[in-house]
Design an enzyme around this catalytic site. Structure first.
Site, PDB file in Angstrom:
ATOM      1  N   GLU A 251      50.667 -12.700 -25.234  1.00  0.00           N
ATOM      2  CA  GLU A 251      49.571 -13.375 -24.517  1.00  0.00           C
ATOM      3  C   GLU A 251      49.223 -14.603 -25.342  1.00  0.00           C
ATOM      4  O   GLU A 251      48.646 -14.486 -26.426  1.00  0.00           O
ATOM      5  CB  GLU A 251      48.355 -12.447 -24.395  1.00  0.00           C
ATOM      6  CG  GLU A 251      48.601 -11.190 -23.572  1.00  0.00           C
ATOM      7  CD  GLU A 251      48.734 -11.469 -22.083  1.00  0.00           C
ATOM      8  OE1 GLU A 251      48.278 -12.530 -21.620  1.00  0.00           O
ATOM      9  OE2 GLU A 251      49.344 -10.644 -21.392  1.00  0.00           O
ATOM     10  N   CYS A 285      40.955 -18.064 -24.088  1.00  0.00           N
ATOM     11  CA  CYS A 285      42.301 -18.495 -23.683  1.00  0.00           C
ATOM     12  C   CYS A 285      42.302 -19.000 -22.251  1.00  0.00           C
ATOM     13  O   CYS A 285      43.079 -19.877 -21.908  1.00  0.00           O
ATOM     14  CB  CYS A 285      43.295 -17.361 -23.867  1.00  0.00           C
ATOM     15  SG  CYS A 285      42.779 -15.831 -23.080  1.00  0.00           S
TER      16      CYS A 285
HETATM   17  P1  NDP Z   1      47.257 -17.352 -34.218  1.00  0.00           P
HETATM   18  O1  NDP Z   1      48.549 -17.456 -33.506  1.00  0.00           O
HETATM   19  O2  NDP Z   1      46.988 -18.285 -35.339  1.00  0.00           O
HETATM   20  O3  NDP Z   1      47.073 -15.882 -34.830  1.00  0.00           O
HETATM   21  C1  NDP Z   1      47.123 -14.723 -34.039  1.00  0.00           C
HETATM   22  C2  NDP Z   1      47.360 -13.519 -34.936  1.00  0.00           C
HETATM   23  O4  NDP Z   1      48.670 -13.583 -35.493  1.00  0.00           O
HETATM   24  C3  NDP Z   1      46.408 -13.435 -36.126  1.00  0.00           C
HETATM   25  O5  NDP Z   1      46.072 -12.077 -36.354  1.00  0.00           O
HETATM   26  C4  NDP Z   1      47.247 -13.977 -37.259  1.00  0.00           C
HETATM   27  O6  NDP Z   1      46.835 -13.532 -38.510  1.00  0.00           O
HETATM   28  C5  NDP Z   1      48.605 -13.398 -36.909  1.00  0.00           C
HETATM   29  N1  NDP Z   1      49.751 -14.060 -37.519  1.00  0.00           N
HETATM   30  C6  NDP Z   1      49.814 -15.278 -38.115  1.00  0.00           C
HETATM   31  N2  NDP Z   1      51.092 -15.525 -38.526  1.00  0.00           N
HETATM   32  C7  NDP Z   1      51.835 -14.452 -38.176  1.00  0.00           C
HETATM   33  C8  NDP Z   1      53.228 -14.120 -38.289  1.00  0.00           C
HETATM   34  N3  NDP Z   1      54.104 -14.940 -38.850  1.00  0.00           N
HETATM   35  N4  NDP Z   1      53.631 -12.932 -37.804  1.00  0.00           N
HETATM   36  C9  NDP Z   1      52.771 -12.092 -37.190  1.00  0.00           C
HETATM   37  N5  NDP Z   1      51.445 -12.346 -37.055  1.00  0.00           N
HETATM   38  C10 NDP Z   1      50.988 -13.511 -37.535  1.00  0.00           C
HETATM   39  O7  NDP Z   1      46.148 -17.429 -33.080  1.00  0.00           O
HETATM   40  P2  NDP Z   1      44.588 -17.539 -33.259  1.00  0.00           P
HETATM   41  O8  NDP Z   1      44.070 -16.362 -34.019  1.00  0.00           O
HETATM   42  O9  NDP Z   1      44.294 -18.913 -33.752  1.00  0.00           O
HETATM   43  O10 NDP Z   1      44.056 -17.385 -31.756  1.00  0.00           O
HETATM   44  C11 NDP Z   1      43.871 -18.456 -30.892  1.00  0.00           C
HETATM   45  C12 NDP Z   1      45.015 -18.538 -29.909  1.00  0.00           C
HETATM   46  O11 NDP Z   1      45.120 -17.329 -29.196  1.00  0.00           O
HETATM   47  C13 NDP Z   1      44.800 -19.607 -28.837  1.00  0.00           C
HETATM   48  O12 NDP Z   1      46.004 -20.309 -28.635  1.00  0.00           O
HETATM   49  C14 NDP Z   1      44.462 -18.804 -27.593  1.00  0.00           C
HETATM   50  O13 NDP Z   1      44.766 -19.449 -26.392  1.00  0.00           O
HETATM   51  C15 NDP Z   1      45.281 -17.581 -27.808  1.00  0.00           C
HETATM   52  N6  NDP Z   1      44.744 -16.486 -27.015  1.00  0.00           N
HETATM   53  C16 NDP Z   1      45.451 -16.066 -25.912  1.00  0.00           C
HETATM   54  C17 NDP Z   1      44.949 -15.067 -25.106  1.00  0.00           C
HETATM   55  C18 NDP Z   1      45.692 -14.581 -23.898  1.00  0.00           C
HETATM   56  O14 NDP Z   1      45.322 -13.567 -23.341  1.00  0.00           O
HETATM   57  N7  NDP Z   1      46.738 -15.268 -23.461  1.00  0.00           N
HETATM   58  C19 NDP Z   1      43.662 -14.436 -25.399  1.00  0.00           C
HETATM   59  C20 NDP Z   1      43.026 -14.935 -26.580  1.00  0.00           C
HETATM   60  C21 NDP Z   1      43.558 -15.932 -27.340  1.00  0.00           C
HETATM   61  P3  NDP Z   1      45.790 -14.405 -39.360  1.00  0.00           P
HETATM   62  O15 NDP Z   1      44.623 -14.723 -38.464  1.00  0.00           O
HETATM   63  O16 NDP Z   1      45.414 -13.483 -40.432  1.00  0.00           O
HETATM   64  O17 NDP Z   1      46.530 -15.638 -39.775  1.00  0.00           O
END
Ligand code: NDP
Length: 519
Positions: A251, A285
């Site tokens: 997502e 999102c």
């Molecule tokens: P990120 O992609 O930065 O992070 C998402 C998660 O992935 C965090 O827990 C992060 O950890 C973790 N992560 C980071 N690097 C890795 C890796 N290499 N491997 C596995 N996991 C990893 O997203 P955001 O937290 O900034 O969220 C915002 C984004 O989410 C926006 O683009 C938004 O549109 C999207 N979103 C989409 C939704 C949907 O339903 N389509 C709903 C809500 C949000 P850490 O934070 O510790 O770095």
């Protein structure tokens, strides 16, 4: 603007001395409110072993046994709503109302929904077949839990979008390890406490706090990854999952368009655009990220949105004191500012807001951006093409609906969209031409609360979906079962082959499939 009154106390988890830890900030004030351990990759492996050990007993509990715990949890969420809201607010900076409407109400509904519906969605299905070789045999489709599911979540809705995906995974009979965003780990820990009190067996639900590397390690250890986050990280997760052929559901980001047709109820369209553009500080999102308005109603729409946006109150105080909260992720303020400055440099006008607001004040340590309305925008600007994920609403005038549809589809993303028009049949026809996983007519975003309706992105917005049958079946292995109840010692096509039987079978297949169409 209202001041930033401190939200209720939060119990900070203590990091063991031997581990590295990270700090959690209240983004409304900039204060450090807790420290959490960084779970190392080898500890993820141990957690995975624990999750796998206890999963068979959890599966054996059956739907009714699991539903009892999930239903208790629904009540627990309601009984502890103020405590949970305080935790959510402390790490996200959102308003009380945003936490109540889009987190508590979703979470409580989801516990009840999956408790009630998991069994129906995952019940064995009888299958009928036209294949000759299986005539008289019993054909079944069943769904068995995959085993250990890893959920990786974002920071914008720590209950709804991060923890929320664990609920159907658990209801299906899986063990779950949740890796919440490092920005918002406290809500997940609070809900883990609740699940424990409601009787979930030890090890069935575990929270692995940490940074990106913790999430990356989780991908290597589980039977399925449910990832919500940015498109860039989603691609990394999918690449890593390819090494172990681990299924993923993604997502990802969005740039949701709203189309306002010439016959729209402009008052409703303006209220909806503003609310769903600014909800949660625009960090949703499926926020309204860009608006295309047909020429005849453009001026009226802009005037209404402008007037309403000027009246918005920003703050982190008591319920009812503010409409829009702070930004949650500090670097997001820079992204929003970059998009606004880029638009201004390319000819856009800021009619409301446009700056860092409270965080521009050196005595204020939080992360804020004012509700901002931009006009005279076009697709050369980042604000119209890249996910802003902040409290901005860029509004563009279009000649007609054809231009509106073309502009709406001119995006790599395809998460949600909305269309406004009083002729709902016509508006629906427009909606069907928008390339998005979900489109609302005369509304926006509320489709997300219909847990029966699939929610998933098209194009670069994701793979798979949450909610509905697909939202729980993705946590299962689909298994086909064939049972031969009545049989002879040998079927005619079995060894040894003979010329006579081969000729007979050849004639039979010709009779079945070789007669051509009847017209
Ligand atoms: P990120 O992609 O930065 O992070 C998402 C998660 O992935 C965090 O827990 C992060 O950890 C973790 N992560 C980071 N690097 C890795 C890796 N290499 N491997 C596995 N996991 C990893 O997203 P955001 O937290 O900034 O969220 C915002 C984004 O989410 C926006 O683009 C938004 O549109 C999207 N979103 C989409 C939704 C949907 O339903 N389509 C709903 C809500 C949000 P850490 O934070 O510790 O770095």
């Amino acid at each position: 603007m209202a001041g930033t009154e401190q939200v209720q106390d939060v119990v900070a988890p203590q990091a063991p001395d031997t581990q590295q830890e990270f700090a959690v900030e209240n983004p409304a004030t900039g204060e450090v409110i807790a420290h959490c351990p960084v779970v190392a990759p080898e500890e993820i492996a141990a957690m995975a072993r624990r999750g796998r050990e206890v999963q068979p007993a959890w599966e054996a509990l059956g739907f009714a046994g699991r539903a009892r715990i999930l239903s208790r949890m629904q009540k627990w969420v309601m009984d502890h709503q103020d405590e949970i809201i305080a935790v959510i607010r402390s790490e996200t900076g959102k308003t009380y109302e945003d936490a109540l409407l889009a987190e508590i109400s979703y979470g409580a509904a989801a516990f009840g929904f999956w408790a009630k519906n998991a069994e129906g969605y995952l019940a064995d299905e009888k299958v009928k077949s036209s294949a000759v070789l299986v005539k008289g045999k019993k054909l079944m489709l069943r769904y068995r839990p995959l085993g250990l599911v890893g959920v990786i979540g974002p920071w914008n809705y720590p209950l709804t979008n991060s923890f929320g995906d664990c609920i159907p995974a658990l209801a299906a009979g899986n063990s779950v390890i949740l890796k919440p965003s490092e920005i918002t780990p406290l809500t997940s820990l609070k809900l883990a406490e609740g699940l424990k009190q409601c009787g979930i067996p030890d090890g069935v639900f575990q929270v692995a706090t940490g940074l990106g590397a913790t999430g990356a390690a989780l991908v290597d250890e589980v039977d399925m990854i449910m990832f919500t986050g940015s498109t860039a990280t989603g691609k990394k997760v999918m690449k890593a999952a390819a090494d172990t052929l681990t299924p993923v559901s993604l997502e990802l980001g969005g740039k949701d368009p709203m189309i306002v047709l010439a016959d729209a109820d402009v008052e409703r369209a303006a209220n909806t655009a503003l609310y769903y553009g600014m909800l949660n500080g625009g960090q949703t999102c499926i926020s309204v990220e860009r608006v295309y308005v047909e020429e005849p109603v453009y001026d009226e729409f802009v005037a209404k949105v402008t007037e309403k946006a000027r009246a918005l109150r920003q703050g982190a105080g008591a319920p009812g004191s503010a409409d829009v909260g702070s930004m949650t992720f500090p670097p997001q303020v820079d992204i929003v500012e970059r998009h606004v400055e880029d638009a201004k440099a390319k000819g856009a006008r800021v009619v409301v807001g446009g700056s860092r607001g409270m965080s521009a004040d050196p005595t204020h340590a939080g992360y804020w951006f004012e509700p901002t309305i931009l006009v005279d925008v076009d697709h050369t600007m980042l604000a119209m093409t890249e996910e802003t994920f902040g409290p901005t609403l860029p509004i563009m005038k279009v000649r007609d609906e054809e231009e509106a549809i073309r502009m709406a589809n001119d995006s790599p993303y395809g998460l949600g969209a909305s269309v406004f028009g009083k002729d709902t049949k016509h508006a629906e026809a427009v909606a069907r031409r928008v390339e998005a996983g979900a489109v609302c007519v005369n509304d926006a975003l509320v489709n997300y609360s219909a847990l029966e309706l699939p929610m998933g992105g098209a194009k670069a917005s994701g793979l798979g979906s949450r909610h509905g049958a697909g939202g729980i079946r993705k946590y299962c292995q689909q298994q086909a079962i064939l049972v031969t109840r009545f049989s002879t010692k040998k079927d005619p096509h079995m060894y040894p082959y003979s010329a006579k039987m081969t000729a007979r079978l050849g004639k039979f297949f010709k009779f079945l499939y070789g007669r051509g169409s009847r017209d």
